[in-house]
Design a protein around this motif. Structure first.
Motif: not given
Length: 334
Positions: A36, A65-67, A83, A85, A134
């Motif tokens: 994201h 960074a994201g999911e 979440r 990173v 994010h």
């Protein structure tokens, strides 16, 4: 999926938006991450402008960074929905830095995070700080860990000591915040009076305009009788003043090359002060996890100047080139 790639010869004008195949399912030991956000670092800039050579069609950006959207066999640290990173040195998990570490840096030696998704080893990520967006999490990988490494594992910085930070980029602002959280006093430098006011608002105890006070190292020394730690981001052009700033046994964390990669250094002055000059190359996965624990304990937040959409990555770097930013420049991917 959408992505940005570096074409050779690399320039900002040849950063290219492309459609690539989806990242696919994670293999054993891997996680799939819907990305994201990313953020800009000087290292990324050197890659996209061709100063650091890399392969044609390299996907840039070390920060991501994201999911988590899927986990491979054998992964227990992460679950879908977490979440996460990225880390800067995927092969540096803890302890001493391994040889040839830059060969595996995302966005340099291998593809980075200027894309919508990735499948990679779970050990290439940590969980993001609780409550972080994010975009906030994406500021930590390079700048945050570098500042942490300089002041904590390589310091160590103690309450009551004095830390000098240079300018108002991401590393310097993280260092200011970490130093204050540890009970240290902070001296900050900038050439902009407006930025100096913002540095005071962030907690700097003293500020020096290096344009109106060229001998800022002596000025910093006079403020405290000798600085304990300098977060040196300028390189050879500013290092002589940093040496003037430290007291006996002072520590200079050499981080940046903003003024070049070589130059004349007053080594006798450094020896006379019994100073410690130590290079910093970001940090390990363990360093990142320790930093995130400290961030959560102290409720620290990164300073984000502004963000750009993925396809405007070249414009984001042009904003970085201008020097007008205060803090991190973000990239929103989706």
């Amino acid at each position: 999926m959408r992505a940005m790639i570096v074409r050779t010869p690399a320039t900002l004008d040849t950063l290219t938006a492309v459609d690539l195949p989806d990242a696919g399912a994670p293999a054993a030991g891997e996680i799939a991450v819907r990305l994201h956000a990313s953020s800009l670092n000087f290292h990324d800039y050197l890659v996209v402008n061709g100063t650091i050579p890399t392969g044609d069609r390299r996907i840039p950006m070390s920060d991501g960074a994201g999911e988590v959207i899927a986990v491979g066999d054998g992964v227990s640290e992460f679950a879908p929905g977490d979440r996460v990173v990225s880390i800067f040195h995927p092969r540096w998990q803890a302890g001493a830095m391994p040889e040839a570490h830059f060969r595996h840096v995302p966005g340099d030696g291998v593809d980075g995070y200027a894309r919508e998704a990735v499948a990679a080893p779970a050990t290439w990520f940590t969980k993001a700080p609780e409550g972080y967006s994010h975009l906030e999490a994406a500021t930590l990988t390079c700048a945050g860990v570098t500042a942490w490494r300089a002041l904590v594992p390589d310091g160590p910085t103690l309450a009551g000591q004095t830390v000098l930070v240079q300018g108002s980029g991401g590393v310097s602002l993280f260092a200011l915040q970490f130093a204050k959280a540890m009970g240290a006093r902070v001296i900050a430098t900038s050439s902009s009076e407006a930025k100096l006011e913002r540095l005071i608002a962030l907690g700097a105890d003293h500020v020096i305009n290096y344009r109106t006070t060229p001998d800022w190292g002596r000025a910093a020394f006079a403020l405290c009788g000798g600085v304990d730690h300098v977060v040196e981001i300028g390189g050879p052009g500013t290092l002589p003043q940093s040496i003037e700033a430290i007291g006996i046994g002072g520590h200079i964390a050499l981080i940046g090359v903003l003024t070049g990669v070589s130059g004349e250094i007053p080594t006798a002055r450094l020896m006379g002060k019994q100073g410690r000059l130590q290079g910093v190359s970001v940090g390990s996965r363990r360093d990142q996890r320790d930093m995130i624990a400290a961030i959560e304990a102290n409720d620290l937040r990164p300073v984000i100047d502004r963000s750009f959409p993925l396809e405007a990555l070249a414009d984001a770097f042009r904003h970085q080139e201008s020097g007008a930013h205060f803090g991190k420049i973000g990239v929103e991917i989706g």
